[in-house]
Design a protein around this motif. Sequence first.
Motif, PDB file in Angstrom:
ATOM      1  N   ALA A 151       0.810  -1.225   0.000  1.00 49.78           N
ATOM      2  CA  ALA A 151       0.000   0.000   0.000  1.00 49.78           C
ATOM      3  C   ALA A 151       0.838   1.269   0.000  1.00 49.78           C
ATOM      4  O   ALA A 151       0.279   2.369  -0.067  1.00 49.78           O
ATOM      5  CB  ALA A 151      -0.936   0.002   1.214  1.00 49.78           C
ATOM      6  N   GLY A 152       2.156   1.149   0.105  1.00 50.94           N
ATOM      7  CA  GLY A 152       3.007   2.326   0.103  1.00 50.94           C
ATOM      8  C   GLY A 152       2.919   3.166   1.357  1.00 50.94           C
ATOM      9  O   GLY A 152       3.273   4.345   1.352  1.00 50.94           O
ATOM     10  N   ILE A 153       2.436   2.581   2.440  1.00 51.52           N
ATOM     11  CA  ILE A 153       2.317   3.300   3.715  1.00 51.52           C
ATOM     12  C   ILE A 153       3.556   3.002   4.545  1.00 51.52           C
ATOM     13  O   ILE A 153       3.835   1.856   4.887  1.00 51.52           O
ATOM     14  CB  ILE A 153       1.048   2.867   4.471  1.00 51.52           C
ATOM     15  N   GLY A 154       4.305   4.026   4.858  1.00 55.51           N
ATOM     16  CA  GLY A 154       5.556   3.837   5.584  1.00 55.51           C
ATOM     17  C   GLY A 154       5.505   4.337   7.003  1.00 55.51           C
ATOM     18  O   GLY A 154       4.447   4.448   7.627  1.00 55.51           O
ATOM     19  N   PHE A 155       6.682   4.685   7.517  1.00 52.17           N
ATOM     20  CA  PHE A 155       6.838   5.156   8.887  1.00 52.17           C
ATOM     21  C   PHE A 155       6.240   6.566   9.003  1.00 52.17           C
ATOM     22  O   PHE A 155       6.440   7.386   8.105  1.00 52.17           O
ATOM     23  CB  PHE A 155       8.329   5.164   9.228  1.00 52.17           C
ATOM     24  N   PRO A 156       5.517   6.924  10.085  1.00 52.94           N
ATOM     25  CA  PRO A 156       5.208   6.119  11.277  1.00 52.94           C
ATOM     26  C   PRO A 156       3.830   5.458  11.249  1.00 52.94           C
ATOM     27  O   PRO A 156       3.454   4.811  12.195  1.00 52.94           O
ATOM     28  CB  PRO A 156       5.261   7.160  12.391  1.00 52.94           C
ATOM     29  N   LEU A 157       3.068   5.656  10.143  1.00 55.39           N
ATOM     30  CA  LEU A 157       1.708   5.108  10.122  1.00 55.39           C
ATOM     31  C   LEU A 157       1.716   3.582  10.104  1.00 55.39           C
ATOM     32  O   LEU A 157       0.873   2.945  10.751  1.00 55.39           O
ATOM     33  CB  LEU A 157       0.956   5.649   8.900  1.00 55.39           C
ATOM     34  N   ALA A 158       2.646   2.990   9.355  1.00 54.94           N
ATOM     35  CA  ALA A 158       2.695   1.528   9.267  1.00 54.94           C
ATOM     36  C   ALA A 158       2.952   0.874  10.622  1.00 54.94           C
ATOM     37  O   ALA A 158       2.236  -0.062  11.009  1.00 54.94           O
ATOM     38  CB  ALA A 158       3.736   1.098   8.241  1.00 54.94           C
ATOM     39  N   THR A 163      -0.080 -15.105   1.545  1.00 57.29           N
ATOM     40  CA  THR A 163      -1.091 -14.071   1.311  1.00 57.29           C
ATOM     41  C   THR A 163      -1.002 -12.979   2.360  1.00 57.29           C
ATOM     42  O   THR A 163      -0.940 -11.781   2.045  1.00 57.29           O
ATOM     43  CB  THR A 163      -2.501 -14.686   1.321  1.00 57.29           C
ATOM     44  N   TRP A 164      -1.011 -13.350   3.640  1.00 58.86           N
ATOM     45  CA  TRP A 164      -0.914 -12.336   4.694  1.00 58.86           C
ATOM     46  C   TRP A 164       0.304 -12.526   5.582  1.00 58.86           C
ATOM     47  O   TRP A 164       0.514 -11.773   6.517  1.00 58.86           O
ATOM     48  CB  TRP A 164      -2.176 -12.325   5.566  1.00 58.86           C
ATOM     49  N   GLY A 165       1.122 -13.531   5.278  1.00 55.57           N
ATOM     50  CA  GLY A 165       2.382 -13.715   5.984  1.00 55.57           C
ATOM     51  C   GLY A 165       3.546 -13.465   5.051  1.00 55.57           C
ATOM     52  O   GLY A 165       3.500 -12.616   4.167  1.00 55.57           O
ATOM     53  N   GLY A 166       4.609 -14.239   5.242  1.00 53.11           N
ATOM     54  CA  GLY A 166       5.784 -14.057   4.405  1.00 53.11           C
ATOM     55  C   GLY A 166       6.101 -15.238   3.523  1.00 53.11           C
ATOM     56  O   GLY A 166       7.036 -15.190   2.731  1.00 53.11           O
ATOM     57  N   GLY A 167       5.335 -16.341   3.677  1.00 53.09           N
ATOM     58  CA  GLY A 167       5.614 -17.524   2.887  1.00 53.09           C
ATOM     59  C   GLY A 167       6.964 -18.115   3.243  1.00 53.09           C
ATOM     60  O   GLY A 167       7.453 -17.992   4.371  1.00 53.09           O
ATOM     61  N   ALA A 168       7.596 -18.738   2.271  1.00 46.49           N
ATOM     62  CA  ALA A 168       8.889 -19.388   2.509  1.00 46.49           C
ATOM     63  C   ALA A 168      10.051 -18.415   2.432  1.00 46.49           C
ATOM     64  O   ALA A 168      11.131 -18.681   2.967  1.00 46.49           O
ATOM     65  CB  ALA A 168       9.087 -20.518   1.497  1.00 46.49           C
ATOM     66  N   THR A 169       9.870 -17.266   1.780  1.00 42.67           N
ATOM     67  CA  THR A 169      10.984 -16.346   1.546  1.00 42.67           C
ATOM     68  C   THR A 169      10.966 -15.119   2.440  1.00 42.67           C
ATOM     69  O   THR A 169      11.953 -14.393   2.508  1.00 42.67           O
ATOM     70  CB  THR A 169      10.973 -15.880   0.076  1.00 42.67           C
ATOM     71  N   GLY A 170       9.878 -14.858   3.128  1.00 41.86           N
ATOM     72  CA  GLY A 170       9.790 -13.673   3.953  1.00 41.86           C
ATOM     73  C   GLY A 170       9.219 -12.492   3.183  1.00 41.86           C
ATOM     74  O   GLY A 170       8.919 -12.571   1.988  1.00 41.86           O
ATOM     75  N   SER A 171       9.094 -11.377   3.878  1.00 41.94           N
ATOM     76  CA  SER A 171       8.495 -10.176   3.291  1.00 41.94           C
ATOM     77  C   SER A 171       9.380  -8.973   3.620  1.00 41.94           C
ATOM     78  O   SER A 171       9.756  -8.768   4.777  1.00 41.94           O
ATOM     79  CB  SER A 171       7.087  -9.966   3.864  1.00 41.94           C
ATOM     80  N   PRO A 172       9.755  -8.159   2.633  1.00 40.87           N
ATOM     81  CA  PRO A 172      10.702  -7.058   2.875  1.00 40.87           C
ATOM     82  C   PRO A 172      10.083  -5.910   3.657  1.00 40.87           C
ATOM     83  O   PRO A 172       8.871  -5.700   3.645  1.00 40.87           O
ATOM     84  CB  PRO A 172      11.075  -6.619   1.454  1.00 40.87           C
ATOM     85  N   VAL A 173      10.942  -5.154   4.319  1.00 32.21           N
ATOM     86  CA  VAL A 173      10.529  -3.979   5.086  1.00 32.21           C
ATOM     87  C   VAL A 173      11.503  -2.848   4.786  1.00 32.21           C
ATOM     88  O   VAL A 173      12.705  -2.984   5.045  1.00 32.21           O
ATOM     89  CB  VAL A 173      10.515  -4.262   6.604  1.00 32.21           C
ATOM     90  N   PRO A 174      11.045  -1.720   4.237  1.00 34.58           N
ATOM     91  CA  PRO A 174      11.957  -0.596   3.968  1.00 34.58           C
ATOM     92  C   PRO A 174      12.355   0.107   5.263  1.00 34.58           C
ATOM     93  O   PRO A 174      11.695  -0.019   6.291  1.00 34.58           O
ATOM     94  CB  PRO A 174      11.122   0.319   3.072  1.00 34.58           C
ATOM     95  N   ASP A 175      13.445   0.844   5.196  1.00 33.93           N
ATOM     96  CA  ASP A 175      13.923   1.570   6.372  1.00 33.93           C
ATOM     97  C   ASP A 175      12.906   2.618   6.818  1.00 33.93           C
ATOM     98  O   ASP A 175      12.234   3.239   5.985  1.00 33.93           O
ATOM     99  CB  ASP A 175      15.246   2.266   6.069  1.00 33.93           C
ATOM    100  N   PRO A 176      12.810   2.845   8.133  1.00 32.72           N
ATOM    101  CA  PRO A 176      11.920   3.905   8.626  1.00 32.72           C
ATOM    102  C   PRO A 176      12.540   5.282   8.379  1.00 32.72           C
ATOM    103  O   PRO A 176      13.712   5.514   8.697  1.00 32.72           O
ATOM    104  CB  PRO A 176      11.811   3.603  10.127  1.00 32.72           C
ATOM    105  N   LYS A 177      11.758   6.166   7.798  1.00 35.30           N
ATOM    106  CA  LYS A 177      12.242   7.516   7.532  1.00 35.30           C
ATOM    107  C   LYS A 177      11.213   8.518   8.044  1.00 35.30           C
ATOM    108  O   LYS A 177      10.018   8.369   7.786  1.00 35.30           O
ATOM    109  CB  LYS A 177      12.473   7.727   6.037  1.00 35.30           C
ATOM    110  N   LEU A 178      11.694   9.532   8.745  1.00 31.24           N
ATOM    111  CA  LEU A 178      10.832  10.567   9.301  1.00 31.24           C
ATOM    112  C   LEU A 178      11.351  11.921   8.846  1.00 31.24           C
ATOM    113  O   LEU A 178      12.495  12.287   9.149  1.00 31.24           O
ATOM    114  CB  LEU A 178      10.821  10.482  10.831  1.00 31.24           C
ATOM    115  N   PHE A 179      10.521  12.644   8.071  1.00 31.22           N
ATOM    116  CA  PHE A 179      10.917  13.938   7.501  1.00 31.22           C
ATOM    117  C   PHE A 179      12.212  13.818   6.697  1.00 31.22           C
ATOM    118  O   PHE A 179      13.094  14.686   6.759  1.00 31.22           O
ATOM    119  CB  PHE A 179      11.074  14.990   8.596  1.00 31.22           C
ATOM    120  N   GLY A 180      12.339  12.709   5.986  1.00 36.62           N
ATOM    121  CA  GLY A 180      13.513  12.493   5.145  1.00 36.62           C
ATOM    122  C   GLY A 180      14.735  11.976   5.876  1.00 36.62           C
ATOM    123  O   GLY A 180      15.770  11.710   5.250  1.00 36.62           O
ATOM    124  N   ILE A 181      14.649  11.819   7.180  1.00 34.80           N
ATOM    125  CA  ILE A 181      15.790  11.341   7.964  1.00 34.80           C
ATOM    126  C   ILE A 181      15.671   9.827   8.124  1.00 34.80           C
ATOM    127  O   ILE A 181      14.655   9.321   8.600  1.00 34.80           O
ATOM    128  CB  ILE A 181      15.831  12.016   9.347  1.00 34.80           C
TER     129      ILE A 181
END
Length: 654
Positions: free
Chosen positions: A388-395, A442-460
């Motif tokens: 969904a493209g929702i990142g830090f801190p809402l995610a 579907t809602w987990g990571g399956g056999a390979t896992g699911s990626p997570v981007p770095d948390p960024k706040l105001f570009g930091i």
Amino acid sequence: MSEILLFLLLGLGTGATIAAIAVGVVITYRGSGFINLAAGAIAMLAGFSFWALRTGELGFTVGTPLAVALSYVFVVLVTVVIELAVYRPLRTAAPLAKLVASLGVLLTAQAAMLLAFGTSQHPQPAIIPIRVIRMLDAAVPLSAFVLSGMVVGMTLLLWALYRWTRFGLATRAASENDVAARLAGLSPNELSLANAILAGLVLGTLGIFAGSVAALDTTTLPFLVVPALAAALFARLTSLTIACACGLAIGMAESLIEYASTKTWFPTSAGAAWPGVKELLVFALIVAAMFLRGASLPTRGELVEQRLPDVPRPKHAGKLAIPSALLCAIALVVLPFDFRQALTNSLIGIVMALSLVVITGFVGQISVVQLALAGVAGFTVSHLAVDAGIGFPLAPLAGIAAAVLLGLVTAVSALRVRGVALAVVTIAAAVAVFNFGFVNSTWGGGATGSPVPDPKLFGINLGPTASFRGLDGNLPSPVFGWVALAAAVLLSLLVISVRRGILGQRMLAVRSNERAAAGAAIDVRNVKLIAFGISALIAGVAGTLYAYNFGSVSADRFSVPLALSLIAFAYAGGITLVSGAVFAGLIAAQGIMPYALDKWFGLSGNWFLLFGGLVLIFTLIQNPEGVAGSFYRTLQARAKRKAELATSESAEAA
């Protein structure tokens, strides 16, 4: 219909293994009052013993009859050692302490086999002839009929033993009222030992003969105790025949699910049938057993029953938190990158342990589902960010909210069940969430896992790849370590404030006696709901930290063995204290102490798992308050002596 009947017959083998473990659980509870989470592990030990003797793993090979006999001797010796060294000293302990002791035995047995024989599956020499029987236009393995027949036969013999012999009458008398049994001249200790040996023989038979229907490794047989607990609970931990029948029925029901998964109408994920449906069935059966057969387990009239560890009121929290946090913040900069990562892992482990301090230490409810709640938060963060493209801190806020929601759903069951019964429910829930949720792509990571981007706040960038890399210039960045440190400190202060406030006093009242608390106008339901909500919130924070720390979320980071080891380390550190949570985080899996021992002395994580199991048992027997609790008591005693000395000196001067 013929296909359904065929799969029912194919499920007899798995059902027999579940039934045998369920019978072992019932026998152990009859004899000593322990719900033996290590029942499947005892069967595993017997299987490894037979396999090692027959395959030359020990440097020599013996024939099948001698290997069977020696395996029985080994199982009996192990059972006697466990009974005398673990269960007997804790005979009058609180029910939760007994349950955790059996958890310590499970972890110790698993770690010992991992160190001795590794993680791979071992083909066990089959005693039952490898033949098939033609039925319903298909081939049914002979082993399924033989093993189920053996289990049913053993159950009937044991039923006759308990029904028509003096030993059975004495066992029933001691299980119903320990005090009356002692007055009648019976020895509950001797009866407990005899029943433990009987249970060991049943489980040993399963381990030796189950090679034809179950894999020999360190997870399959030990964790068949979860469906076995469902069967034992339907039997109210008293009826051997009901436990056996329910175990067979669960195995056949799981086989029917396997049959249904081959149909086109069965839900799929990534082209494969949904995983974890069998585990979800077991969870539903355990919940049904609790509600249909009674929420409370049959109690035993003990001569004396010890209480859970004390929960002292925290003092000087700020004076300890500030210098400790500063020291840790500096360490995150000056330590090498590998120790920096291990210290960050320990900080996240501290947060997870704080969740257990609230729900177990303050309210007395063992919840194995806490790590699963952390996984729910982590996977929510990943899917919101990627899909969904929702990142830090809402995610992370949404992930924490999802963990709290699931925690409150768990709390609903706690309104009806409590203590040991709740522990059984949450073990099944943790297994179901792991297999049905996290392994599902579907809602987990399956056999390979699911990626997570770095948390960024105001570009930091606040994640492990932030630009500031510490003194050595390597990843991970100390910046994310500071984020984890801030979370650990703030949540520690939250837990301390809960303990100091009126809510903490109400939690302790509920832990001590729910009926008395209700009589004192305390709303037990609301206290439990709040406690589960707070602990789930803390677990959710830990889950989001896990996700950002590793850059991905995978199911194996939230497995049931890790959840059980987390409880072990939390108890060893001190389940009622924030300082105990700190100690638990330092020694938790992938924490700084295990990493240092591995790097400096070559002691792998399996050695630390063995250490955790043994320390847990030792702590429960010798020091129920844990390491932090013992240290706190020492400081309090020293301060009291100083105060008394000062008073006496002032009196003499006057």
